[in-house]
Structures are given as C-alpha cells and as structure tokens.
Write a protein that holds these residues in place. Sequence first.
Motif, short mmCIF file in Angstrom:
data_model
loop_
_atom_site.label_atom_id
_atom_site.label_comp_id
_atom_site.label_asym_id
_atom_site.label_seq_id
_atom_site.Cartn_x
_atom_site.Cartn_y
_atom_site.Cartn_z
N LYS A 86 -55.67 -16.54 -36.76
CA LYS A 86 -55.92 -15.39 -35.88
C LYS A 86 -54.62 -14.63 -35.57
O LYS A 86 -54.64 -13.43 -35.32
CB LYS A 86 -56.54 -15.89 -34.55
CG LYS A 86 -57.93 -16.45 -34.70
CD LYS A 86 -58.39 -17.11 -33.41
CE LYS A 86 -58.45 -16.12 -32.25
NZ LYS A 86 -58.94 -16.77 -31.00
N GLN A 87 -53.52 -15.35 -35.57
CA GLN A 87 -52.25 -14.74 -35.19
C GLN A 87 -51.44 -14.37 -36.43
O GLN A 87 -51.53 -15.01 -37.48
CB GLN A 87 -51.43 -15.72 -34.32
CG GLN A 87 -50.18 -15.13 -33.70
CD GLN A 87 -50.48 -13.99 -32.76
OE1 GLN A 87 -50.70 -12.86 -33.22
NE2 GLN A 87 -50.50 -14.28 -31.46
N THR A 110 -45.26 -11.02 -32.68
CA THR A 110 -46.61 -11.47 -32.99
C THR A 110 -47.59 -10.30 -32.87
O THR A 110 -47.34 -9.33 -32.16
CB THR A 110 -47.05 -12.59 -32.02
OG1 THR A 110 -46.90 -12.13 -30.67
CG2 THR A 110 -46.18 -13.82 -32.23
N THR A 112 -50.52 -10.26 -31.52
CA THR A 112 -51.08 -10.19 -30.16
C THR A 112 -50.16 -10.98 -29.22
O THR A 112 -49.39 -11.84 -29.65
CB THR A 112 -52.49 -10.79 -30.11
OG1 THR A 112 -52.42 -12.20 -30.39
CG2 THR A 112 -53.40 -10.12 -31.11
N ALA A 113 -50.28 -10.70 -27.95
CA ALA A 113 -49.45 -11.37 -26.95
C ALA A 113 -50.09 -12.65 -26.43
O ALA A 113 -49.46 -13.40 -25.68
CB ALA A 113 -49.16 -10.43 -25.79
N ASP A 114 -51.35 -12.91 -26.81
CA ASP A 114 -52.07 -14.09 -26.32
C ASP A 114 -51.54 -15.34 -27.03
O ASP A 114 -51.64 -15.48 -28.25
CB ASP A 114 -53.56 -13.93 -26.60
CG ASP A 114 -54.40 -15.01 -25.92
OD1 ASP A 114 -53.80 -15.97 -25.39
OD2 ASP A 114 -55.64 -14.89 -25.92
N THR A 115 -50.98 -16.27 -26.27
CA THR A 115 -50.42 -17.48 -26.86
C THR A 115 -51.48 -18.39 -27.47
O THR A 115 -51.17 -19.21 -28.34
CB THR A 115 -49.63 -18.27 -25.79
OG1 THR A 115 -50.49 -18.56 -24.69
CG2 THR A 115 -48.42 -17.47 -25.32
N ASN A 116 -52.72 -18.25 -27.02
CA ASN A 116 -53.79 -19.10 -27.57
C ASN A 116 -54.24 -18.66 -28.96
O ASN A 116 -55.01 -19.37 -29.61
CB ASN A 116 -55.00 -19.10 -26.62
CG ASN A 116 -54.73 -19.87 -25.35
OD1 ASN A 116 -54.05 -20.90 -25.37
ND2 ASN A 116 -55.25 -19.38 -24.23
N ASP A 117 -53.78 -17.50 -29.41
CA ASP A 117 -54.17 -17.02 -30.74
C ASP A 117 -53.51 -17.81 -31.87
O ASP A 117 -53.80 -17.57 -33.05
CB ASP A 117 -53.83 -15.53 -30.90
CG ASP A 117 -54.85 -14.64 -30.18
OD1 ASP A 117 -55.91 -15.17 -29.79
OD2 ASP A 117 -54.57 -13.43 -30.01
N LYS A 135 -49.09 -26.33 -32.06
CA LYS A 135 -48.24 -25.92 -30.94
C LYS A 135 -46.77 -26.24 -31.23
O LYS A 135 -45.87 -25.43 -30.93
CB LYS A 135 -48.68 -26.66 -29.67
CG LYS A 135 -47.90 -26.25 -28.41
CD LYS A 135 -48.23 -24.82 -28.00
CE LYS A 135 -47.77 -24.51 -26.58
NZ LYS A 135 -46.34 -24.68 -26.36
#
Length: 218
Positions: A86-87, A110, A112-117, A135
Amino acid sequence: MASTQINPTRMELNRLKKKKVTAIKGHKLLKDKRDELMRQYLDLVRENMALREKVEAGILSANKNFVIAKAGMSGAALNTALMAPKQEVNLGVGEKNVMSVNVPTFEYQTRTADTNDIYSYGFAFTSSDLDGAVKSLADILPDMLRLAEIEKGCQMMAAEIEKTRRRVNALEHVIIPETETNIKFITMKLDENDRSTTVRLMKVKDMMLEEAHGYSKK
C-alpha cells in the motif's frame, strides 16, 4: 642542485621568488584543508560504525521475525500478504559540498503520511511476527539511507584526503626545496657576475688613469 635549464637572470630570480611565496601559501592552505578533511572524515567514520551496528541489528531482528512468521503461516498466505504493498517510497538524491568534495545526500518521501500503510494486508489472517518484521524494516529505512550516504561520503573524502596529501608532499619535499635551491643558485651567479663586473671596472679605471697621467697602480 639547481637545474641546468635555469637562466641566471634577475627576471628569473624575481619569478622564482614569487613562485616560492605562492607555493608556501598553497602549502599552508592544503595542509589546513587536509587536516579539516581528516577531522570530518573521522567524525563520519565514528557515525558510520554506530549506524552500521544499529542497521545490522534491525535487519537481524526483521529476519528473525520473518522466519518466525513463515513458520506460523503458509508460504502462499505470506506471499499473498506481501504481494500488493500500500505504501510507496520516493528517493531523492542530492549532494552537499564538504571541503570541495561533493558528497551525496539521500532524502525519501512516502506516498502517504499514514504510518499504518506499511502493512499491505489485514491483521486477521497474518502473524504478529510478520507485523514486527515489516515494522522493523520500516524503522531502519532512514538509518539505512543515512548509512549509504555516510559510506559513500567516506569513500569520496578518503580519496580527496589522499590527493591532498600527495599535493602537500609534492610542495613540501619537491617544489619548495627545488625553488629555494634555484633561487640560491641564481643569487650566487648574480653576485659572482657583480664581482666580476666590479673588478673589470677597476681595471678599466686603472688603465685610463695610466694613459691619462702616466700613473700605474701597484
């Protein structure tokens, strides 16, 4: 020993004196540059050693988690979970000047800025060890880029230090001593010519006095 090609004239003497002054100034500047390069190089080497240990520890941890995750999941499930990330990471390459050495710099961004991606899968059918492995790799990415930047910088600075060292040695042991020897040689020749000219003038004066007054100097 002075070069046999040296022309013992005052013009050549002045040229060599200017060359000596320039060489001495250049020698000092190059020594200062070499010393500052060495200081910054040693700082980079120390940072490189610390970062390498950190990155190797992170990669080792990620590998262990991947091995454990693979043991608890089927190969097909693991491949499916990691098939469509996704990232995305965009890497930018620049450079900065360090004592006339253009060392590379790496910056990343990255998508997106969402770390969960960083997780491209759902958590229901995957192992928590896989989460830890992903991780761990995401966490060491900045350190890996910094390590690559430092190691390349160290290589380039080491080459520049060696080049500068050769120039310093050439000035210190070849150019400056040779110039000083040539200056001494020309100075001696000019002094010798001046003495010869003085002797000739005295002889001419004596001859003129003898012819004019019948006087002979004894």
